[in-house]
Write a protein that holds these residues in place. Structure first.
Motif, PDB file in Angstrom:
ATOM      1  N   GLU A  48      -1.264  -2.479 -10.821  1.00 27.46           N
ATOM      2  CA  GLU A  48      -1.888  -2.395  -9.500  1.00 27.46           C
ATOM      3  C   GLU A  48      -2.627  -3.694  -9.188  1.00 27.46           C
ATOM      4  OE1 GLU A  48      -4.263   1.147  -9.545  1.00 27.46           O
ATOM      5  OE2 GLU A  48      -2.536   2.425  -9.124  1.00 27.46           O
ATOM      6  N   ALA A  52      -1.683  -6.180  -6.115  1.00 24.05           N
ATOM      7  CA  ALA A  52      -2.706  -6.536  -5.135  1.00 24.05           C
ATOM      8  C   ALA A  52      -2.799  -8.044  -5.003  1.00 24.05           C
ATOM      9  CB  ALA A  52      -4.054  -5.945  -5.536  1.00 24.05           C
ATOM     10  N   GLU A  55       0.072  -9.270  -2.892  1.00 28.33           N
ATOM     11  CA  GLU A  55      -0.136  -8.987  -1.474  1.00 28.33           C
ATOM     12  C   GLU A  55      -1.119  -9.983  -0.870  1.00 28.33           C
ATOM     13  OE1 GLU A  55      -1.349  -4.927  -1.183  1.00 28.33           O
ATOM     14  OE2 GLU A  55       0.594  -4.166  -1.836  1.00 28.33           O
TER      15      GLU A  55
END
Length: 70
Positions: A48, A52, A55
């Protein structure tokens, strides 16, 4: 990722000990399951965090391209 390796090594050790200690079998297998669960949580958190970061990088690149085109 180092924590994932440690948790999995501890789980493996618990399973090995369970094979040699029949009276503590269920307790050791429960501990092994707990360590596998912790490894899964740590692995999920790692991916995760990586996703992140990607992104954030994509957003920053898009903002840079937009300002450069103007």
């Amino acid at each position: 990722m180092e924590n994932v390796r440690r948790y999995r090594a501890l789980a493996s050790l618990c399973r090995q000990q369970a094979a040699y200690r029949p009276l503590q079998n269920w307790q050791l297998l429960g501990q092994a399951e707990h360590f596998e669960h912790l490894a899964e949580i740590a692995l999920k958190a790692h991916f995760e965090a990586c996703n992140a970061q990607r992104e954030d990088d994509a957003i920053a690149a898009a903002a840079w391209e937009t300002s450069a085109a103007a």
